[in-house]
Design a protein around this motif. Structure first.
Motif, PDB file in Angstrom:
ATOM      1  N   LEU A 300       0.853  -1.193   0.000  1.00  0.00           N
ATOM      2  CA  LEU A 300       0.000   0.000   0.000  1.00  0.00           C
ATOM      3  C   LEU A 300       0.886   1.239   0.000  1.00  0.00           C
ATOM      4  CD1 LEU A 300      -2.684  -0.953   2.692  1.00  0.00           C
ATOM      5  CD2 LEU A 300      -2.736  -1.366   0.224  1.00  0.00           C
ATOM      6  N   ARG A 301       0.559   2.184  -0.876  1.00  0.00           N
ATOM      7  CA  ARG A 301       1.291   3.465  -0.880  1.00  0.00           C
ATOM      8  C   ARG A 301       0.324   4.591  -0.561  1.00  0.00           C
ATOM      9  NH1 ARG A 301       3.526   6.112  -6.318  1.00  0.00           N
ATOM     10  NH2 ARG A 301       1.282   6.507  -6.478  1.00  0.00           N
ATOM     11  N   ALA A 302       0.675   5.364   0.467  1.00  0.00           N
ATOM     12  CA  ALA A 302      -0.124   6.525   0.861  1.00  0.00           C
ATOM     13  C   ALA A 302       0.645   7.792   0.490  1.00  0.00           C
ATOM     14  CB  ALA A 302      -0.408   6.494   2.359  1.00  0.00           C
ATOM     15  N   LEU A 303       0.017   8.669  -0.282  1.00  0.00           N
ATOM     16  CA  LEU A 303       0.614   9.951  -0.648  1.00  0.00           C
ATOM     17  C   LEU A 303      -0.005  11.047   0.205  1.00  0.00           C
ATOM     18  CD1 LEU A 303       0.756   9.757  -4.555  1.00  0.00           C
ATOM     19  CD2 LEU A 303       2.571   9.278  -2.907  1.00  0.00           C
ATOM     20  N   VAL A 304       0.853  11.858   0.830  1.00  0.00           N
ATOM     21  CA  VAL A 304       0.394  12.949   1.686  1.00  0.00           C
ATOM     22  C   VAL A 304       1.163  14.213   1.318  1.00  0.00           C
ATOM     23  CG1 VAL A 304      -0.229  11.416   3.582  1.00  0.00           C
ATOM     24  CG2 VAL A 304       2.082  12.350   3.465  1.00  0.00           C
ATOM     25  N   SER A 305       0.628  15.358   1.668  1.00  0.00           N
ATOM     26  CA  SER A 305       1.287  16.630   1.354  1.00  0.00           C
ATOM     27  C   SER A 305       1.298  17.525   2.578  1.00  0.00           C
ATOM     28  CB  SER A 305       0.582  17.340   0.197  1.00  0.00           C
ATOM     29  OG  SER A 305      -0.762  17.639   0.538  1.00  0.00           O
ATOM     30  N   ALA A 306       2.343  18.349   2.664  1.00  0.00           N
ATOM     31  CA  ALA A 306       2.486  19.312   3.751  1.00  0.00           C
ATOM     32  C   ALA A 306       3.148  20.574   3.189  1.00  0.00           C
ATOM     33  CB  ALA A 306       3.304  18.739   4.900  1.00  0.00           C
ATOM     34  N   ASP A 307       3.258  21.588   4.029  1.00  0.00           N
ATOM     35  CA  ASP A 307       3.732  22.886   3.562  1.00  0.00           C
ATOM     36  C   ASP A 307       5.244  22.997   3.479  1.00  0.00           C
ATOM     37  OD1 ASP A 307       1.168  23.870   3.272  1.00  0.00           O
ATOM     38  OD2 ASP A 307       1.062  24.586   5.336  1.00  0.00           O
ATOM     39  N   SER A 308       5.975  22.072   4.071  1.00  0.00           N
ATOM     40  CA  SER A 308       7.431  22.163   4.055  1.00  0.00           C
ATOM     41  C   SER A 308       8.015  20.765   4.190  1.00  0.00           C
ATOM     42  CB  SER A 308       7.940  23.062   5.193  1.00  0.00           C
ATOM     43  OG  SER A 308       7.616  22.513   6.451  1.00  0.00           O
ATOM     44  N   ALA A 309       9.324  20.675   3.934  1.00  0.00           N
ATOM     45  CA  ALA A 309       9.997  19.385   4.024  1.00  0.00           C
ATOM     46  C   ALA A 309       9.964  18.808   5.440  1.00  0.00           C
ATOM     47  CB  ALA A 309      11.433  19.517   3.524  1.00  0.00           C
ATOM     48  N   PRO A 310      10.279  19.582   6.488  1.00  0.00           N
ATOM     49  CA  PRO A 310      10.179  18.997   7.839  1.00  0.00           C
ATOM     50  C   PRO A 310       8.766  18.552   8.187  1.00  0.00           C
ATOM     51  CG  PRO A 310      11.481  21.024   7.871  1.00  0.00           C
ATOM     52  CD  PRO A 310      10.863  20.946   6.522  1.00  0.00           C
ATOM     53  N   SER A 311       7.770  19.317   7.735  1.00  0.00           N
ATOM     54  CA  SER A 311       6.382  18.949   8.053  1.00  0.00           C
ATOM     55  C   SER A 311       5.975  17.663   7.357  1.00  0.00           C
ATOM     56  CB  SER A 311       5.441  20.092   7.656  1.00  0.00           C
ATOM     57  OG  SER A 311       5.699  21.254   8.410  1.00  0.00           O
ATOM     58  N   VAL A 312       6.366  17.508   6.087  1.00  0.00           N
ATOM     59  CA  VAL A 312       5.976  16.292   5.384  1.00  0.00           C
ATOM     60  C   VAL A 312       6.684  15.071   5.960  1.00  0.00           C
ATOM     61  CG1 VAL A 312       7.697  16.179   3.520  1.00  0.00           C
ATOM     62  CG2 VAL A 312       5.350  15.506   3.067  1.00  0.00           C
ATOM     63  N   TRP A 313       7.903  15.244   6.460  1.00  0.00           N
ATOM     64  CA  TRP A 313       8.600  14.130   7.108  1.00  0.00           C
ATOM     65  C   TRP A 313       7.852  13.696   8.365  1.00  0.00           C
ATOM     66  CZ3 TRP A 313      12.461  10.664   6.500  1.00  0.00           C
ATOM     67  CH2 TRP A 313      12.959  10.051   7.629  1.00  0.00           C
ATOM     68  N   ASP A 314       7.489  14.674   9.206  1.00  0.00           N
ATOM     69  CA  ASP A 314       6.756  14.346  10.428  1.00  0.00           C
ATOM     70  C   ASP A 314       5.387  13.753  10.104  1.00  0.00           C
ATOM     71  OD1 ASP A 314       8.861  15.296  11.917  1.00  0.00           O
ATOM     72  OD2 ASP A 314       8.000  17.298  12.187  1.00  0.00           O
ATOM     73  N   LEU A 315       4.742  14.247   9.048  1.00  0.00           N
ATOM     74  CA  LEU A 315       3.425  13.723   8.674  1.00  0.00           C
ATOM     75  C   LEU A 315       3.537  12.278   8.199  1.00  0.00           C
ATOM     76  CD1 LEU A 315       0.418  14.159   8.226  1.00  0.00           C
ATOM     77  CD2 LEU A 315       0.957  15.110   5.968  1.00  0.00           C
ATOM     78  N   ARG A 316       4.555  11.960   7.427  1.00  0.00           N
ATOM     79  CA  ARG A 316       4.752  10.576   6.988  1.00  0.00           C
ATOM     80  C   ARG A 316       4.931   9.645   8.184  1.00  0.00           C
ATOM     81  NH1 ARG A 316       9.797  10.784   3.351  1.00  0.00           N
ATOM     82  NH2 ARG A 316       9.431   8.524   3.252  1.00  0.00           N
ATOM     83  N   CYS A 317       5.738  10.070   9.141  1.00  0.00           N
ATOM     84  CA  CYS A 317       5.952   9.237  10.336  1.00  0.00           C
ATOM     85  C   CYS A 317       4.645   9.056  11.117  1.00  0.00           C
ATOM     86  CB  CYS A 317       7.016   9.866  11.233  1.00  0.00           C
ATOM     87  SG  CYS A 317       8.669   9.936  10.494  1.00  0.00           S
ATOM     88  N   GLU A 318       3.873  10.137  11.225  1.00  0.00           N
ATOM     89  CA  GLU A 318       2.613  10.065  11.968  1.00  0.00           C
ATOM     90  C   GLU A 318       1.638   9.112  11.291  1.00  0.00           C
ATOM     91  OE1 GLU A 318      -1.067  13.009  13.349  1.00  0.00           O
ATOM     92  OE2 GLU A 318       0.791  13.844  12.509  1.00  0.00           O
ATOM     93  N   VAL A 319       1.493   9.213   9.966  1.00  0.00           N
ATOM     94  CA  VAL A 319       0.578   8.340   9.241  1.00  0.00           C
ATOM     95  C   VAL A 319       1.014   6.882   9.365  1.00  0.00           C
ATOM     96  CG1 VAL A 319      -0.217   7.719   6.921  1.00  0.00           C
ATOM     97  CG2 VAL A 319      -0.198  10.110   7.641  1.00  0.00           C
ATOM     98  N   ARG A 320       2.301   6.631   9.212  1.00  0.00           N
ATOM     99  CA  ARG A 320       2.807   5.258   9.306  1.00  0.00           C
ATOM    100  C   ARG A 320       2.525   4.665  10.693  1.00  0.00           C
ATOM    101  NH1 ARG A 320       7.626   6.449   8.389  1.00  0.00           N
ATOM    102  NH2 ARG A 320       7.566   6.247   6.109  1.00  0.00           N
ATOM    103  N   GLU A 321       2.819   5.425  11.741  1.00  0.00           N
ATOM    104  CA  GLU A 321       2.622   4.914  13.101  1.00  0.00           C
ATOM    105  C   GLU A 321       1.148   4.637  13.398  1.00  0.00           C
ATOM    106  OE1 GLU A 321       4.332   7.843  15.602  1.00  0.00           O
ATOM    107  OE2 GLU A 321       6.404   7.443  14.986  1.00  0.00           O
ATOM    108  N   ARG A 322       0.277   5.560  12.998  1.00  0.00           N
ATOM    109  CA  ARG A 322      -1.142   5.398  13.335  1.00  0.00           C
ATOM    110  C   ARG A 322      -1.797   4.284  12.525  1.00  0.00           C
ATOM    111  NH1 ARG A 322      -3.895  11.187  14.940  1.00  0.00           N
ATOM    112  NH2 ARG A 322      -2.276  11.834  16.400  1.00  0.00           N
ATOM    113  N   LEU A 323      -1.409   4.137  11.268  1.00  0.00           N
ATOM    114  CA  LEU A 323      -1.975   3.050  10.474  1.00  0.00           C
ATOM    115  C   LEU A 323      -1.520   1.690  11.000  1.00  0.00           C
ATOM    116  CD1 LEU A 323      -1.845   4.354   6.784  1.00  0.00           C
ATOM    117  CD2 LEU A 323      -3.825   4.148   8.307  1.00  0.00           C
ATOM    118  N   LEU A 324      -0.258   1.583  11.373  1.00  0.00           N
ATOM    119  CA  LEU A 324       0.226   0.317  11.928  1.00  0.00           C
ATOM    120  C   LEU A 324      -0.462  -0.004  13.254  1.00  0.00           C
ATOM    121  CD1 LEU A 324       4.061   0.477  11.167  1.00  0.00           C
ATOM    122  CD2 LEU A 324       2.349  -1.011  10.104  1.00  0.00           C
TER     123      LEU A 324
END
Length: 359
Positions: A300-324
């Motif tokens: 499964l690939r989830a695509l997400v967007s954020a306003d900056s590089a640090p934000s998108v990194w944190d958002l990816r980690c958050e989505v991965r942790e919560r889905l797992l």
């Protein structure tokens, strides 16, 4: 030293009085102008960076204008005038560089890169920074040239240099071709804009943001706070990844390897709930798809967007942790596992109990 008499001292005191009067008038006008300025940040910058250069220029100019009243002998007067001219040119260059610095800071304040859509601000900041350095270098070179031309020998030297400019140009071109190339590349970066300040880039297999652009090199701040310093020609001659070339927002991906029994629609719904509850998501991109199927799992690939590089990194980690965590809690059968198939055999057979595994 016949000129040091009562009349000579009187004329010297008159010259000093003229300089002091000029300084007092300058200080009064300077304070009045700063007090009347509406932009207090600009006024503070002028007071910090331009106060002493301006006073030096006013004092030296007043001294040169008042020097004839001292009626010094021709020899000492010529030497003093030459020295004052040199110092005045240096003070003028100091003042000009300070004014450019204040103007650069004022323009930088007009363009805020902290807003979500900061593309225009980053473009303007890059051009202002590079052009400001170009102007400062030009002022310094011009001041040195003017100081050299105040000497008669300097004018003769200038004529000789012009006559041999062809040979000197060839020698300099061979000896400093990399430096000149980086200077040209720095100007090209300012106007062609392959990169801008705070762009998210991938160079030398490292992810980071453009922190500083000079005339000869570029500083990239790596995500772990290291600094990667590269010549300007690198960004002109080699391919790079610029994730914020046309917009400030960044799209990131999250990959999950799950079992074939995973309910994809329920995972997609949970994914959308996680994004809706996250303060990092900018509301632009939210896609979850099955992008691959291996022998043991599907991807499964989830695509997400954020306003900056640090934000998108944190958002990816958050989505991965919560889905797992959701899969472990609600659908533990969706986690990757290895299946085995046991073949039935006759009692007492040598192959009894042997199993065959399959994904």
């Amino acid at each position: 030293m016949e000129w040091i008499t009562g009349a000579g001292l009187s004329r010297a005191l008159t010259t000093v009085a003229v300089v002091v009067a000029a300084l007092l008038v300058h200080i009064a006008v300077w304070r009045l102008v700063l007090r009347l300025m509406r932009d207090r940040a600009l006024a503070d910058d002028l007071a910090t960076h331009c106060r002493w250069p301006a006073r030096a220029v006013v004092a030296l100019a007043a001294l040169l204008l008042a020097l004839p009243t001292a009626r010094l002998p021709s020899g000492p007067r010529a030497t003093l005038v030459q020295l004052l001219l040199l110092v005045l040119v240096a003070a003028g260059a100091w003042l000009a560089v300070s004014v450019v610095r204040v103007a650069e800071d004022a323009l930088m304040r007009r363009y805020d890169t902290e807003v979500p859509d900061n593309l225009r601000a980053r473009r303007a900041r890059t051009q202002v920074q590079v052009l400001g350095r170009v102007v400062k270098v030009a002022i310094t070179v011009l001041a040195l040239a003017i100081m050299l031309l105040t000497f008669p020998q300097g004018r003769a030297l200038g004529t000789s240099l012009i006559a041999s400019a062809g040979i000197v140009g060839v020698i300099v071109g061979i000896a400093a071709r990399s430096t000149v190339g980086n200077l040209i590349a720095g100007l090209q970066i300012a106007f062609a804009e392959p990169i801008r300040l705070d762009d998210a880039v991938v160079v030398e297999d490292e992810w980071g943001n453009v922190e500083e652009i000079t005339l000869t090199y570029v500083v990239v701040r790596i995500w772990d706070q290291r600094r990667l310093v590269l010549p300007c020609s690198y960004f002109v001659e080699r391919p790079i990844q610029n994730w914020t070339r046309y917009s400030a927002d960044i799209v990131g991906s999250v990959h999950l390897h799950v079992d074939y029994a995973t309910p994809v629609e329920e995972v997609r719904a949970e994914f959308e709930r996680v994004l809706a509850a996250s303060a990092l998501w900018n509301g632009q991109t939210a896609v979850l798809q099955v992008v691959d199927a291996t022998e043991q799992t599907m991807v499964l690939r989830a695509l997400v967007s954020a306003d900056s590089a640090p934000s998108v990194w944190d958002l990816r980690c958050e989505v991965r942790e919560r889905l797992l965590a959701w899969l472990q809690r609600e659908h533990p059968e969706a986690l990757p596992r290895v299946r085995a198939e046991v073949e039935a055999s006759a009692p007492g057979s040598p192959v009894a109990g042997i199993s065959r595994r399959r994904p």
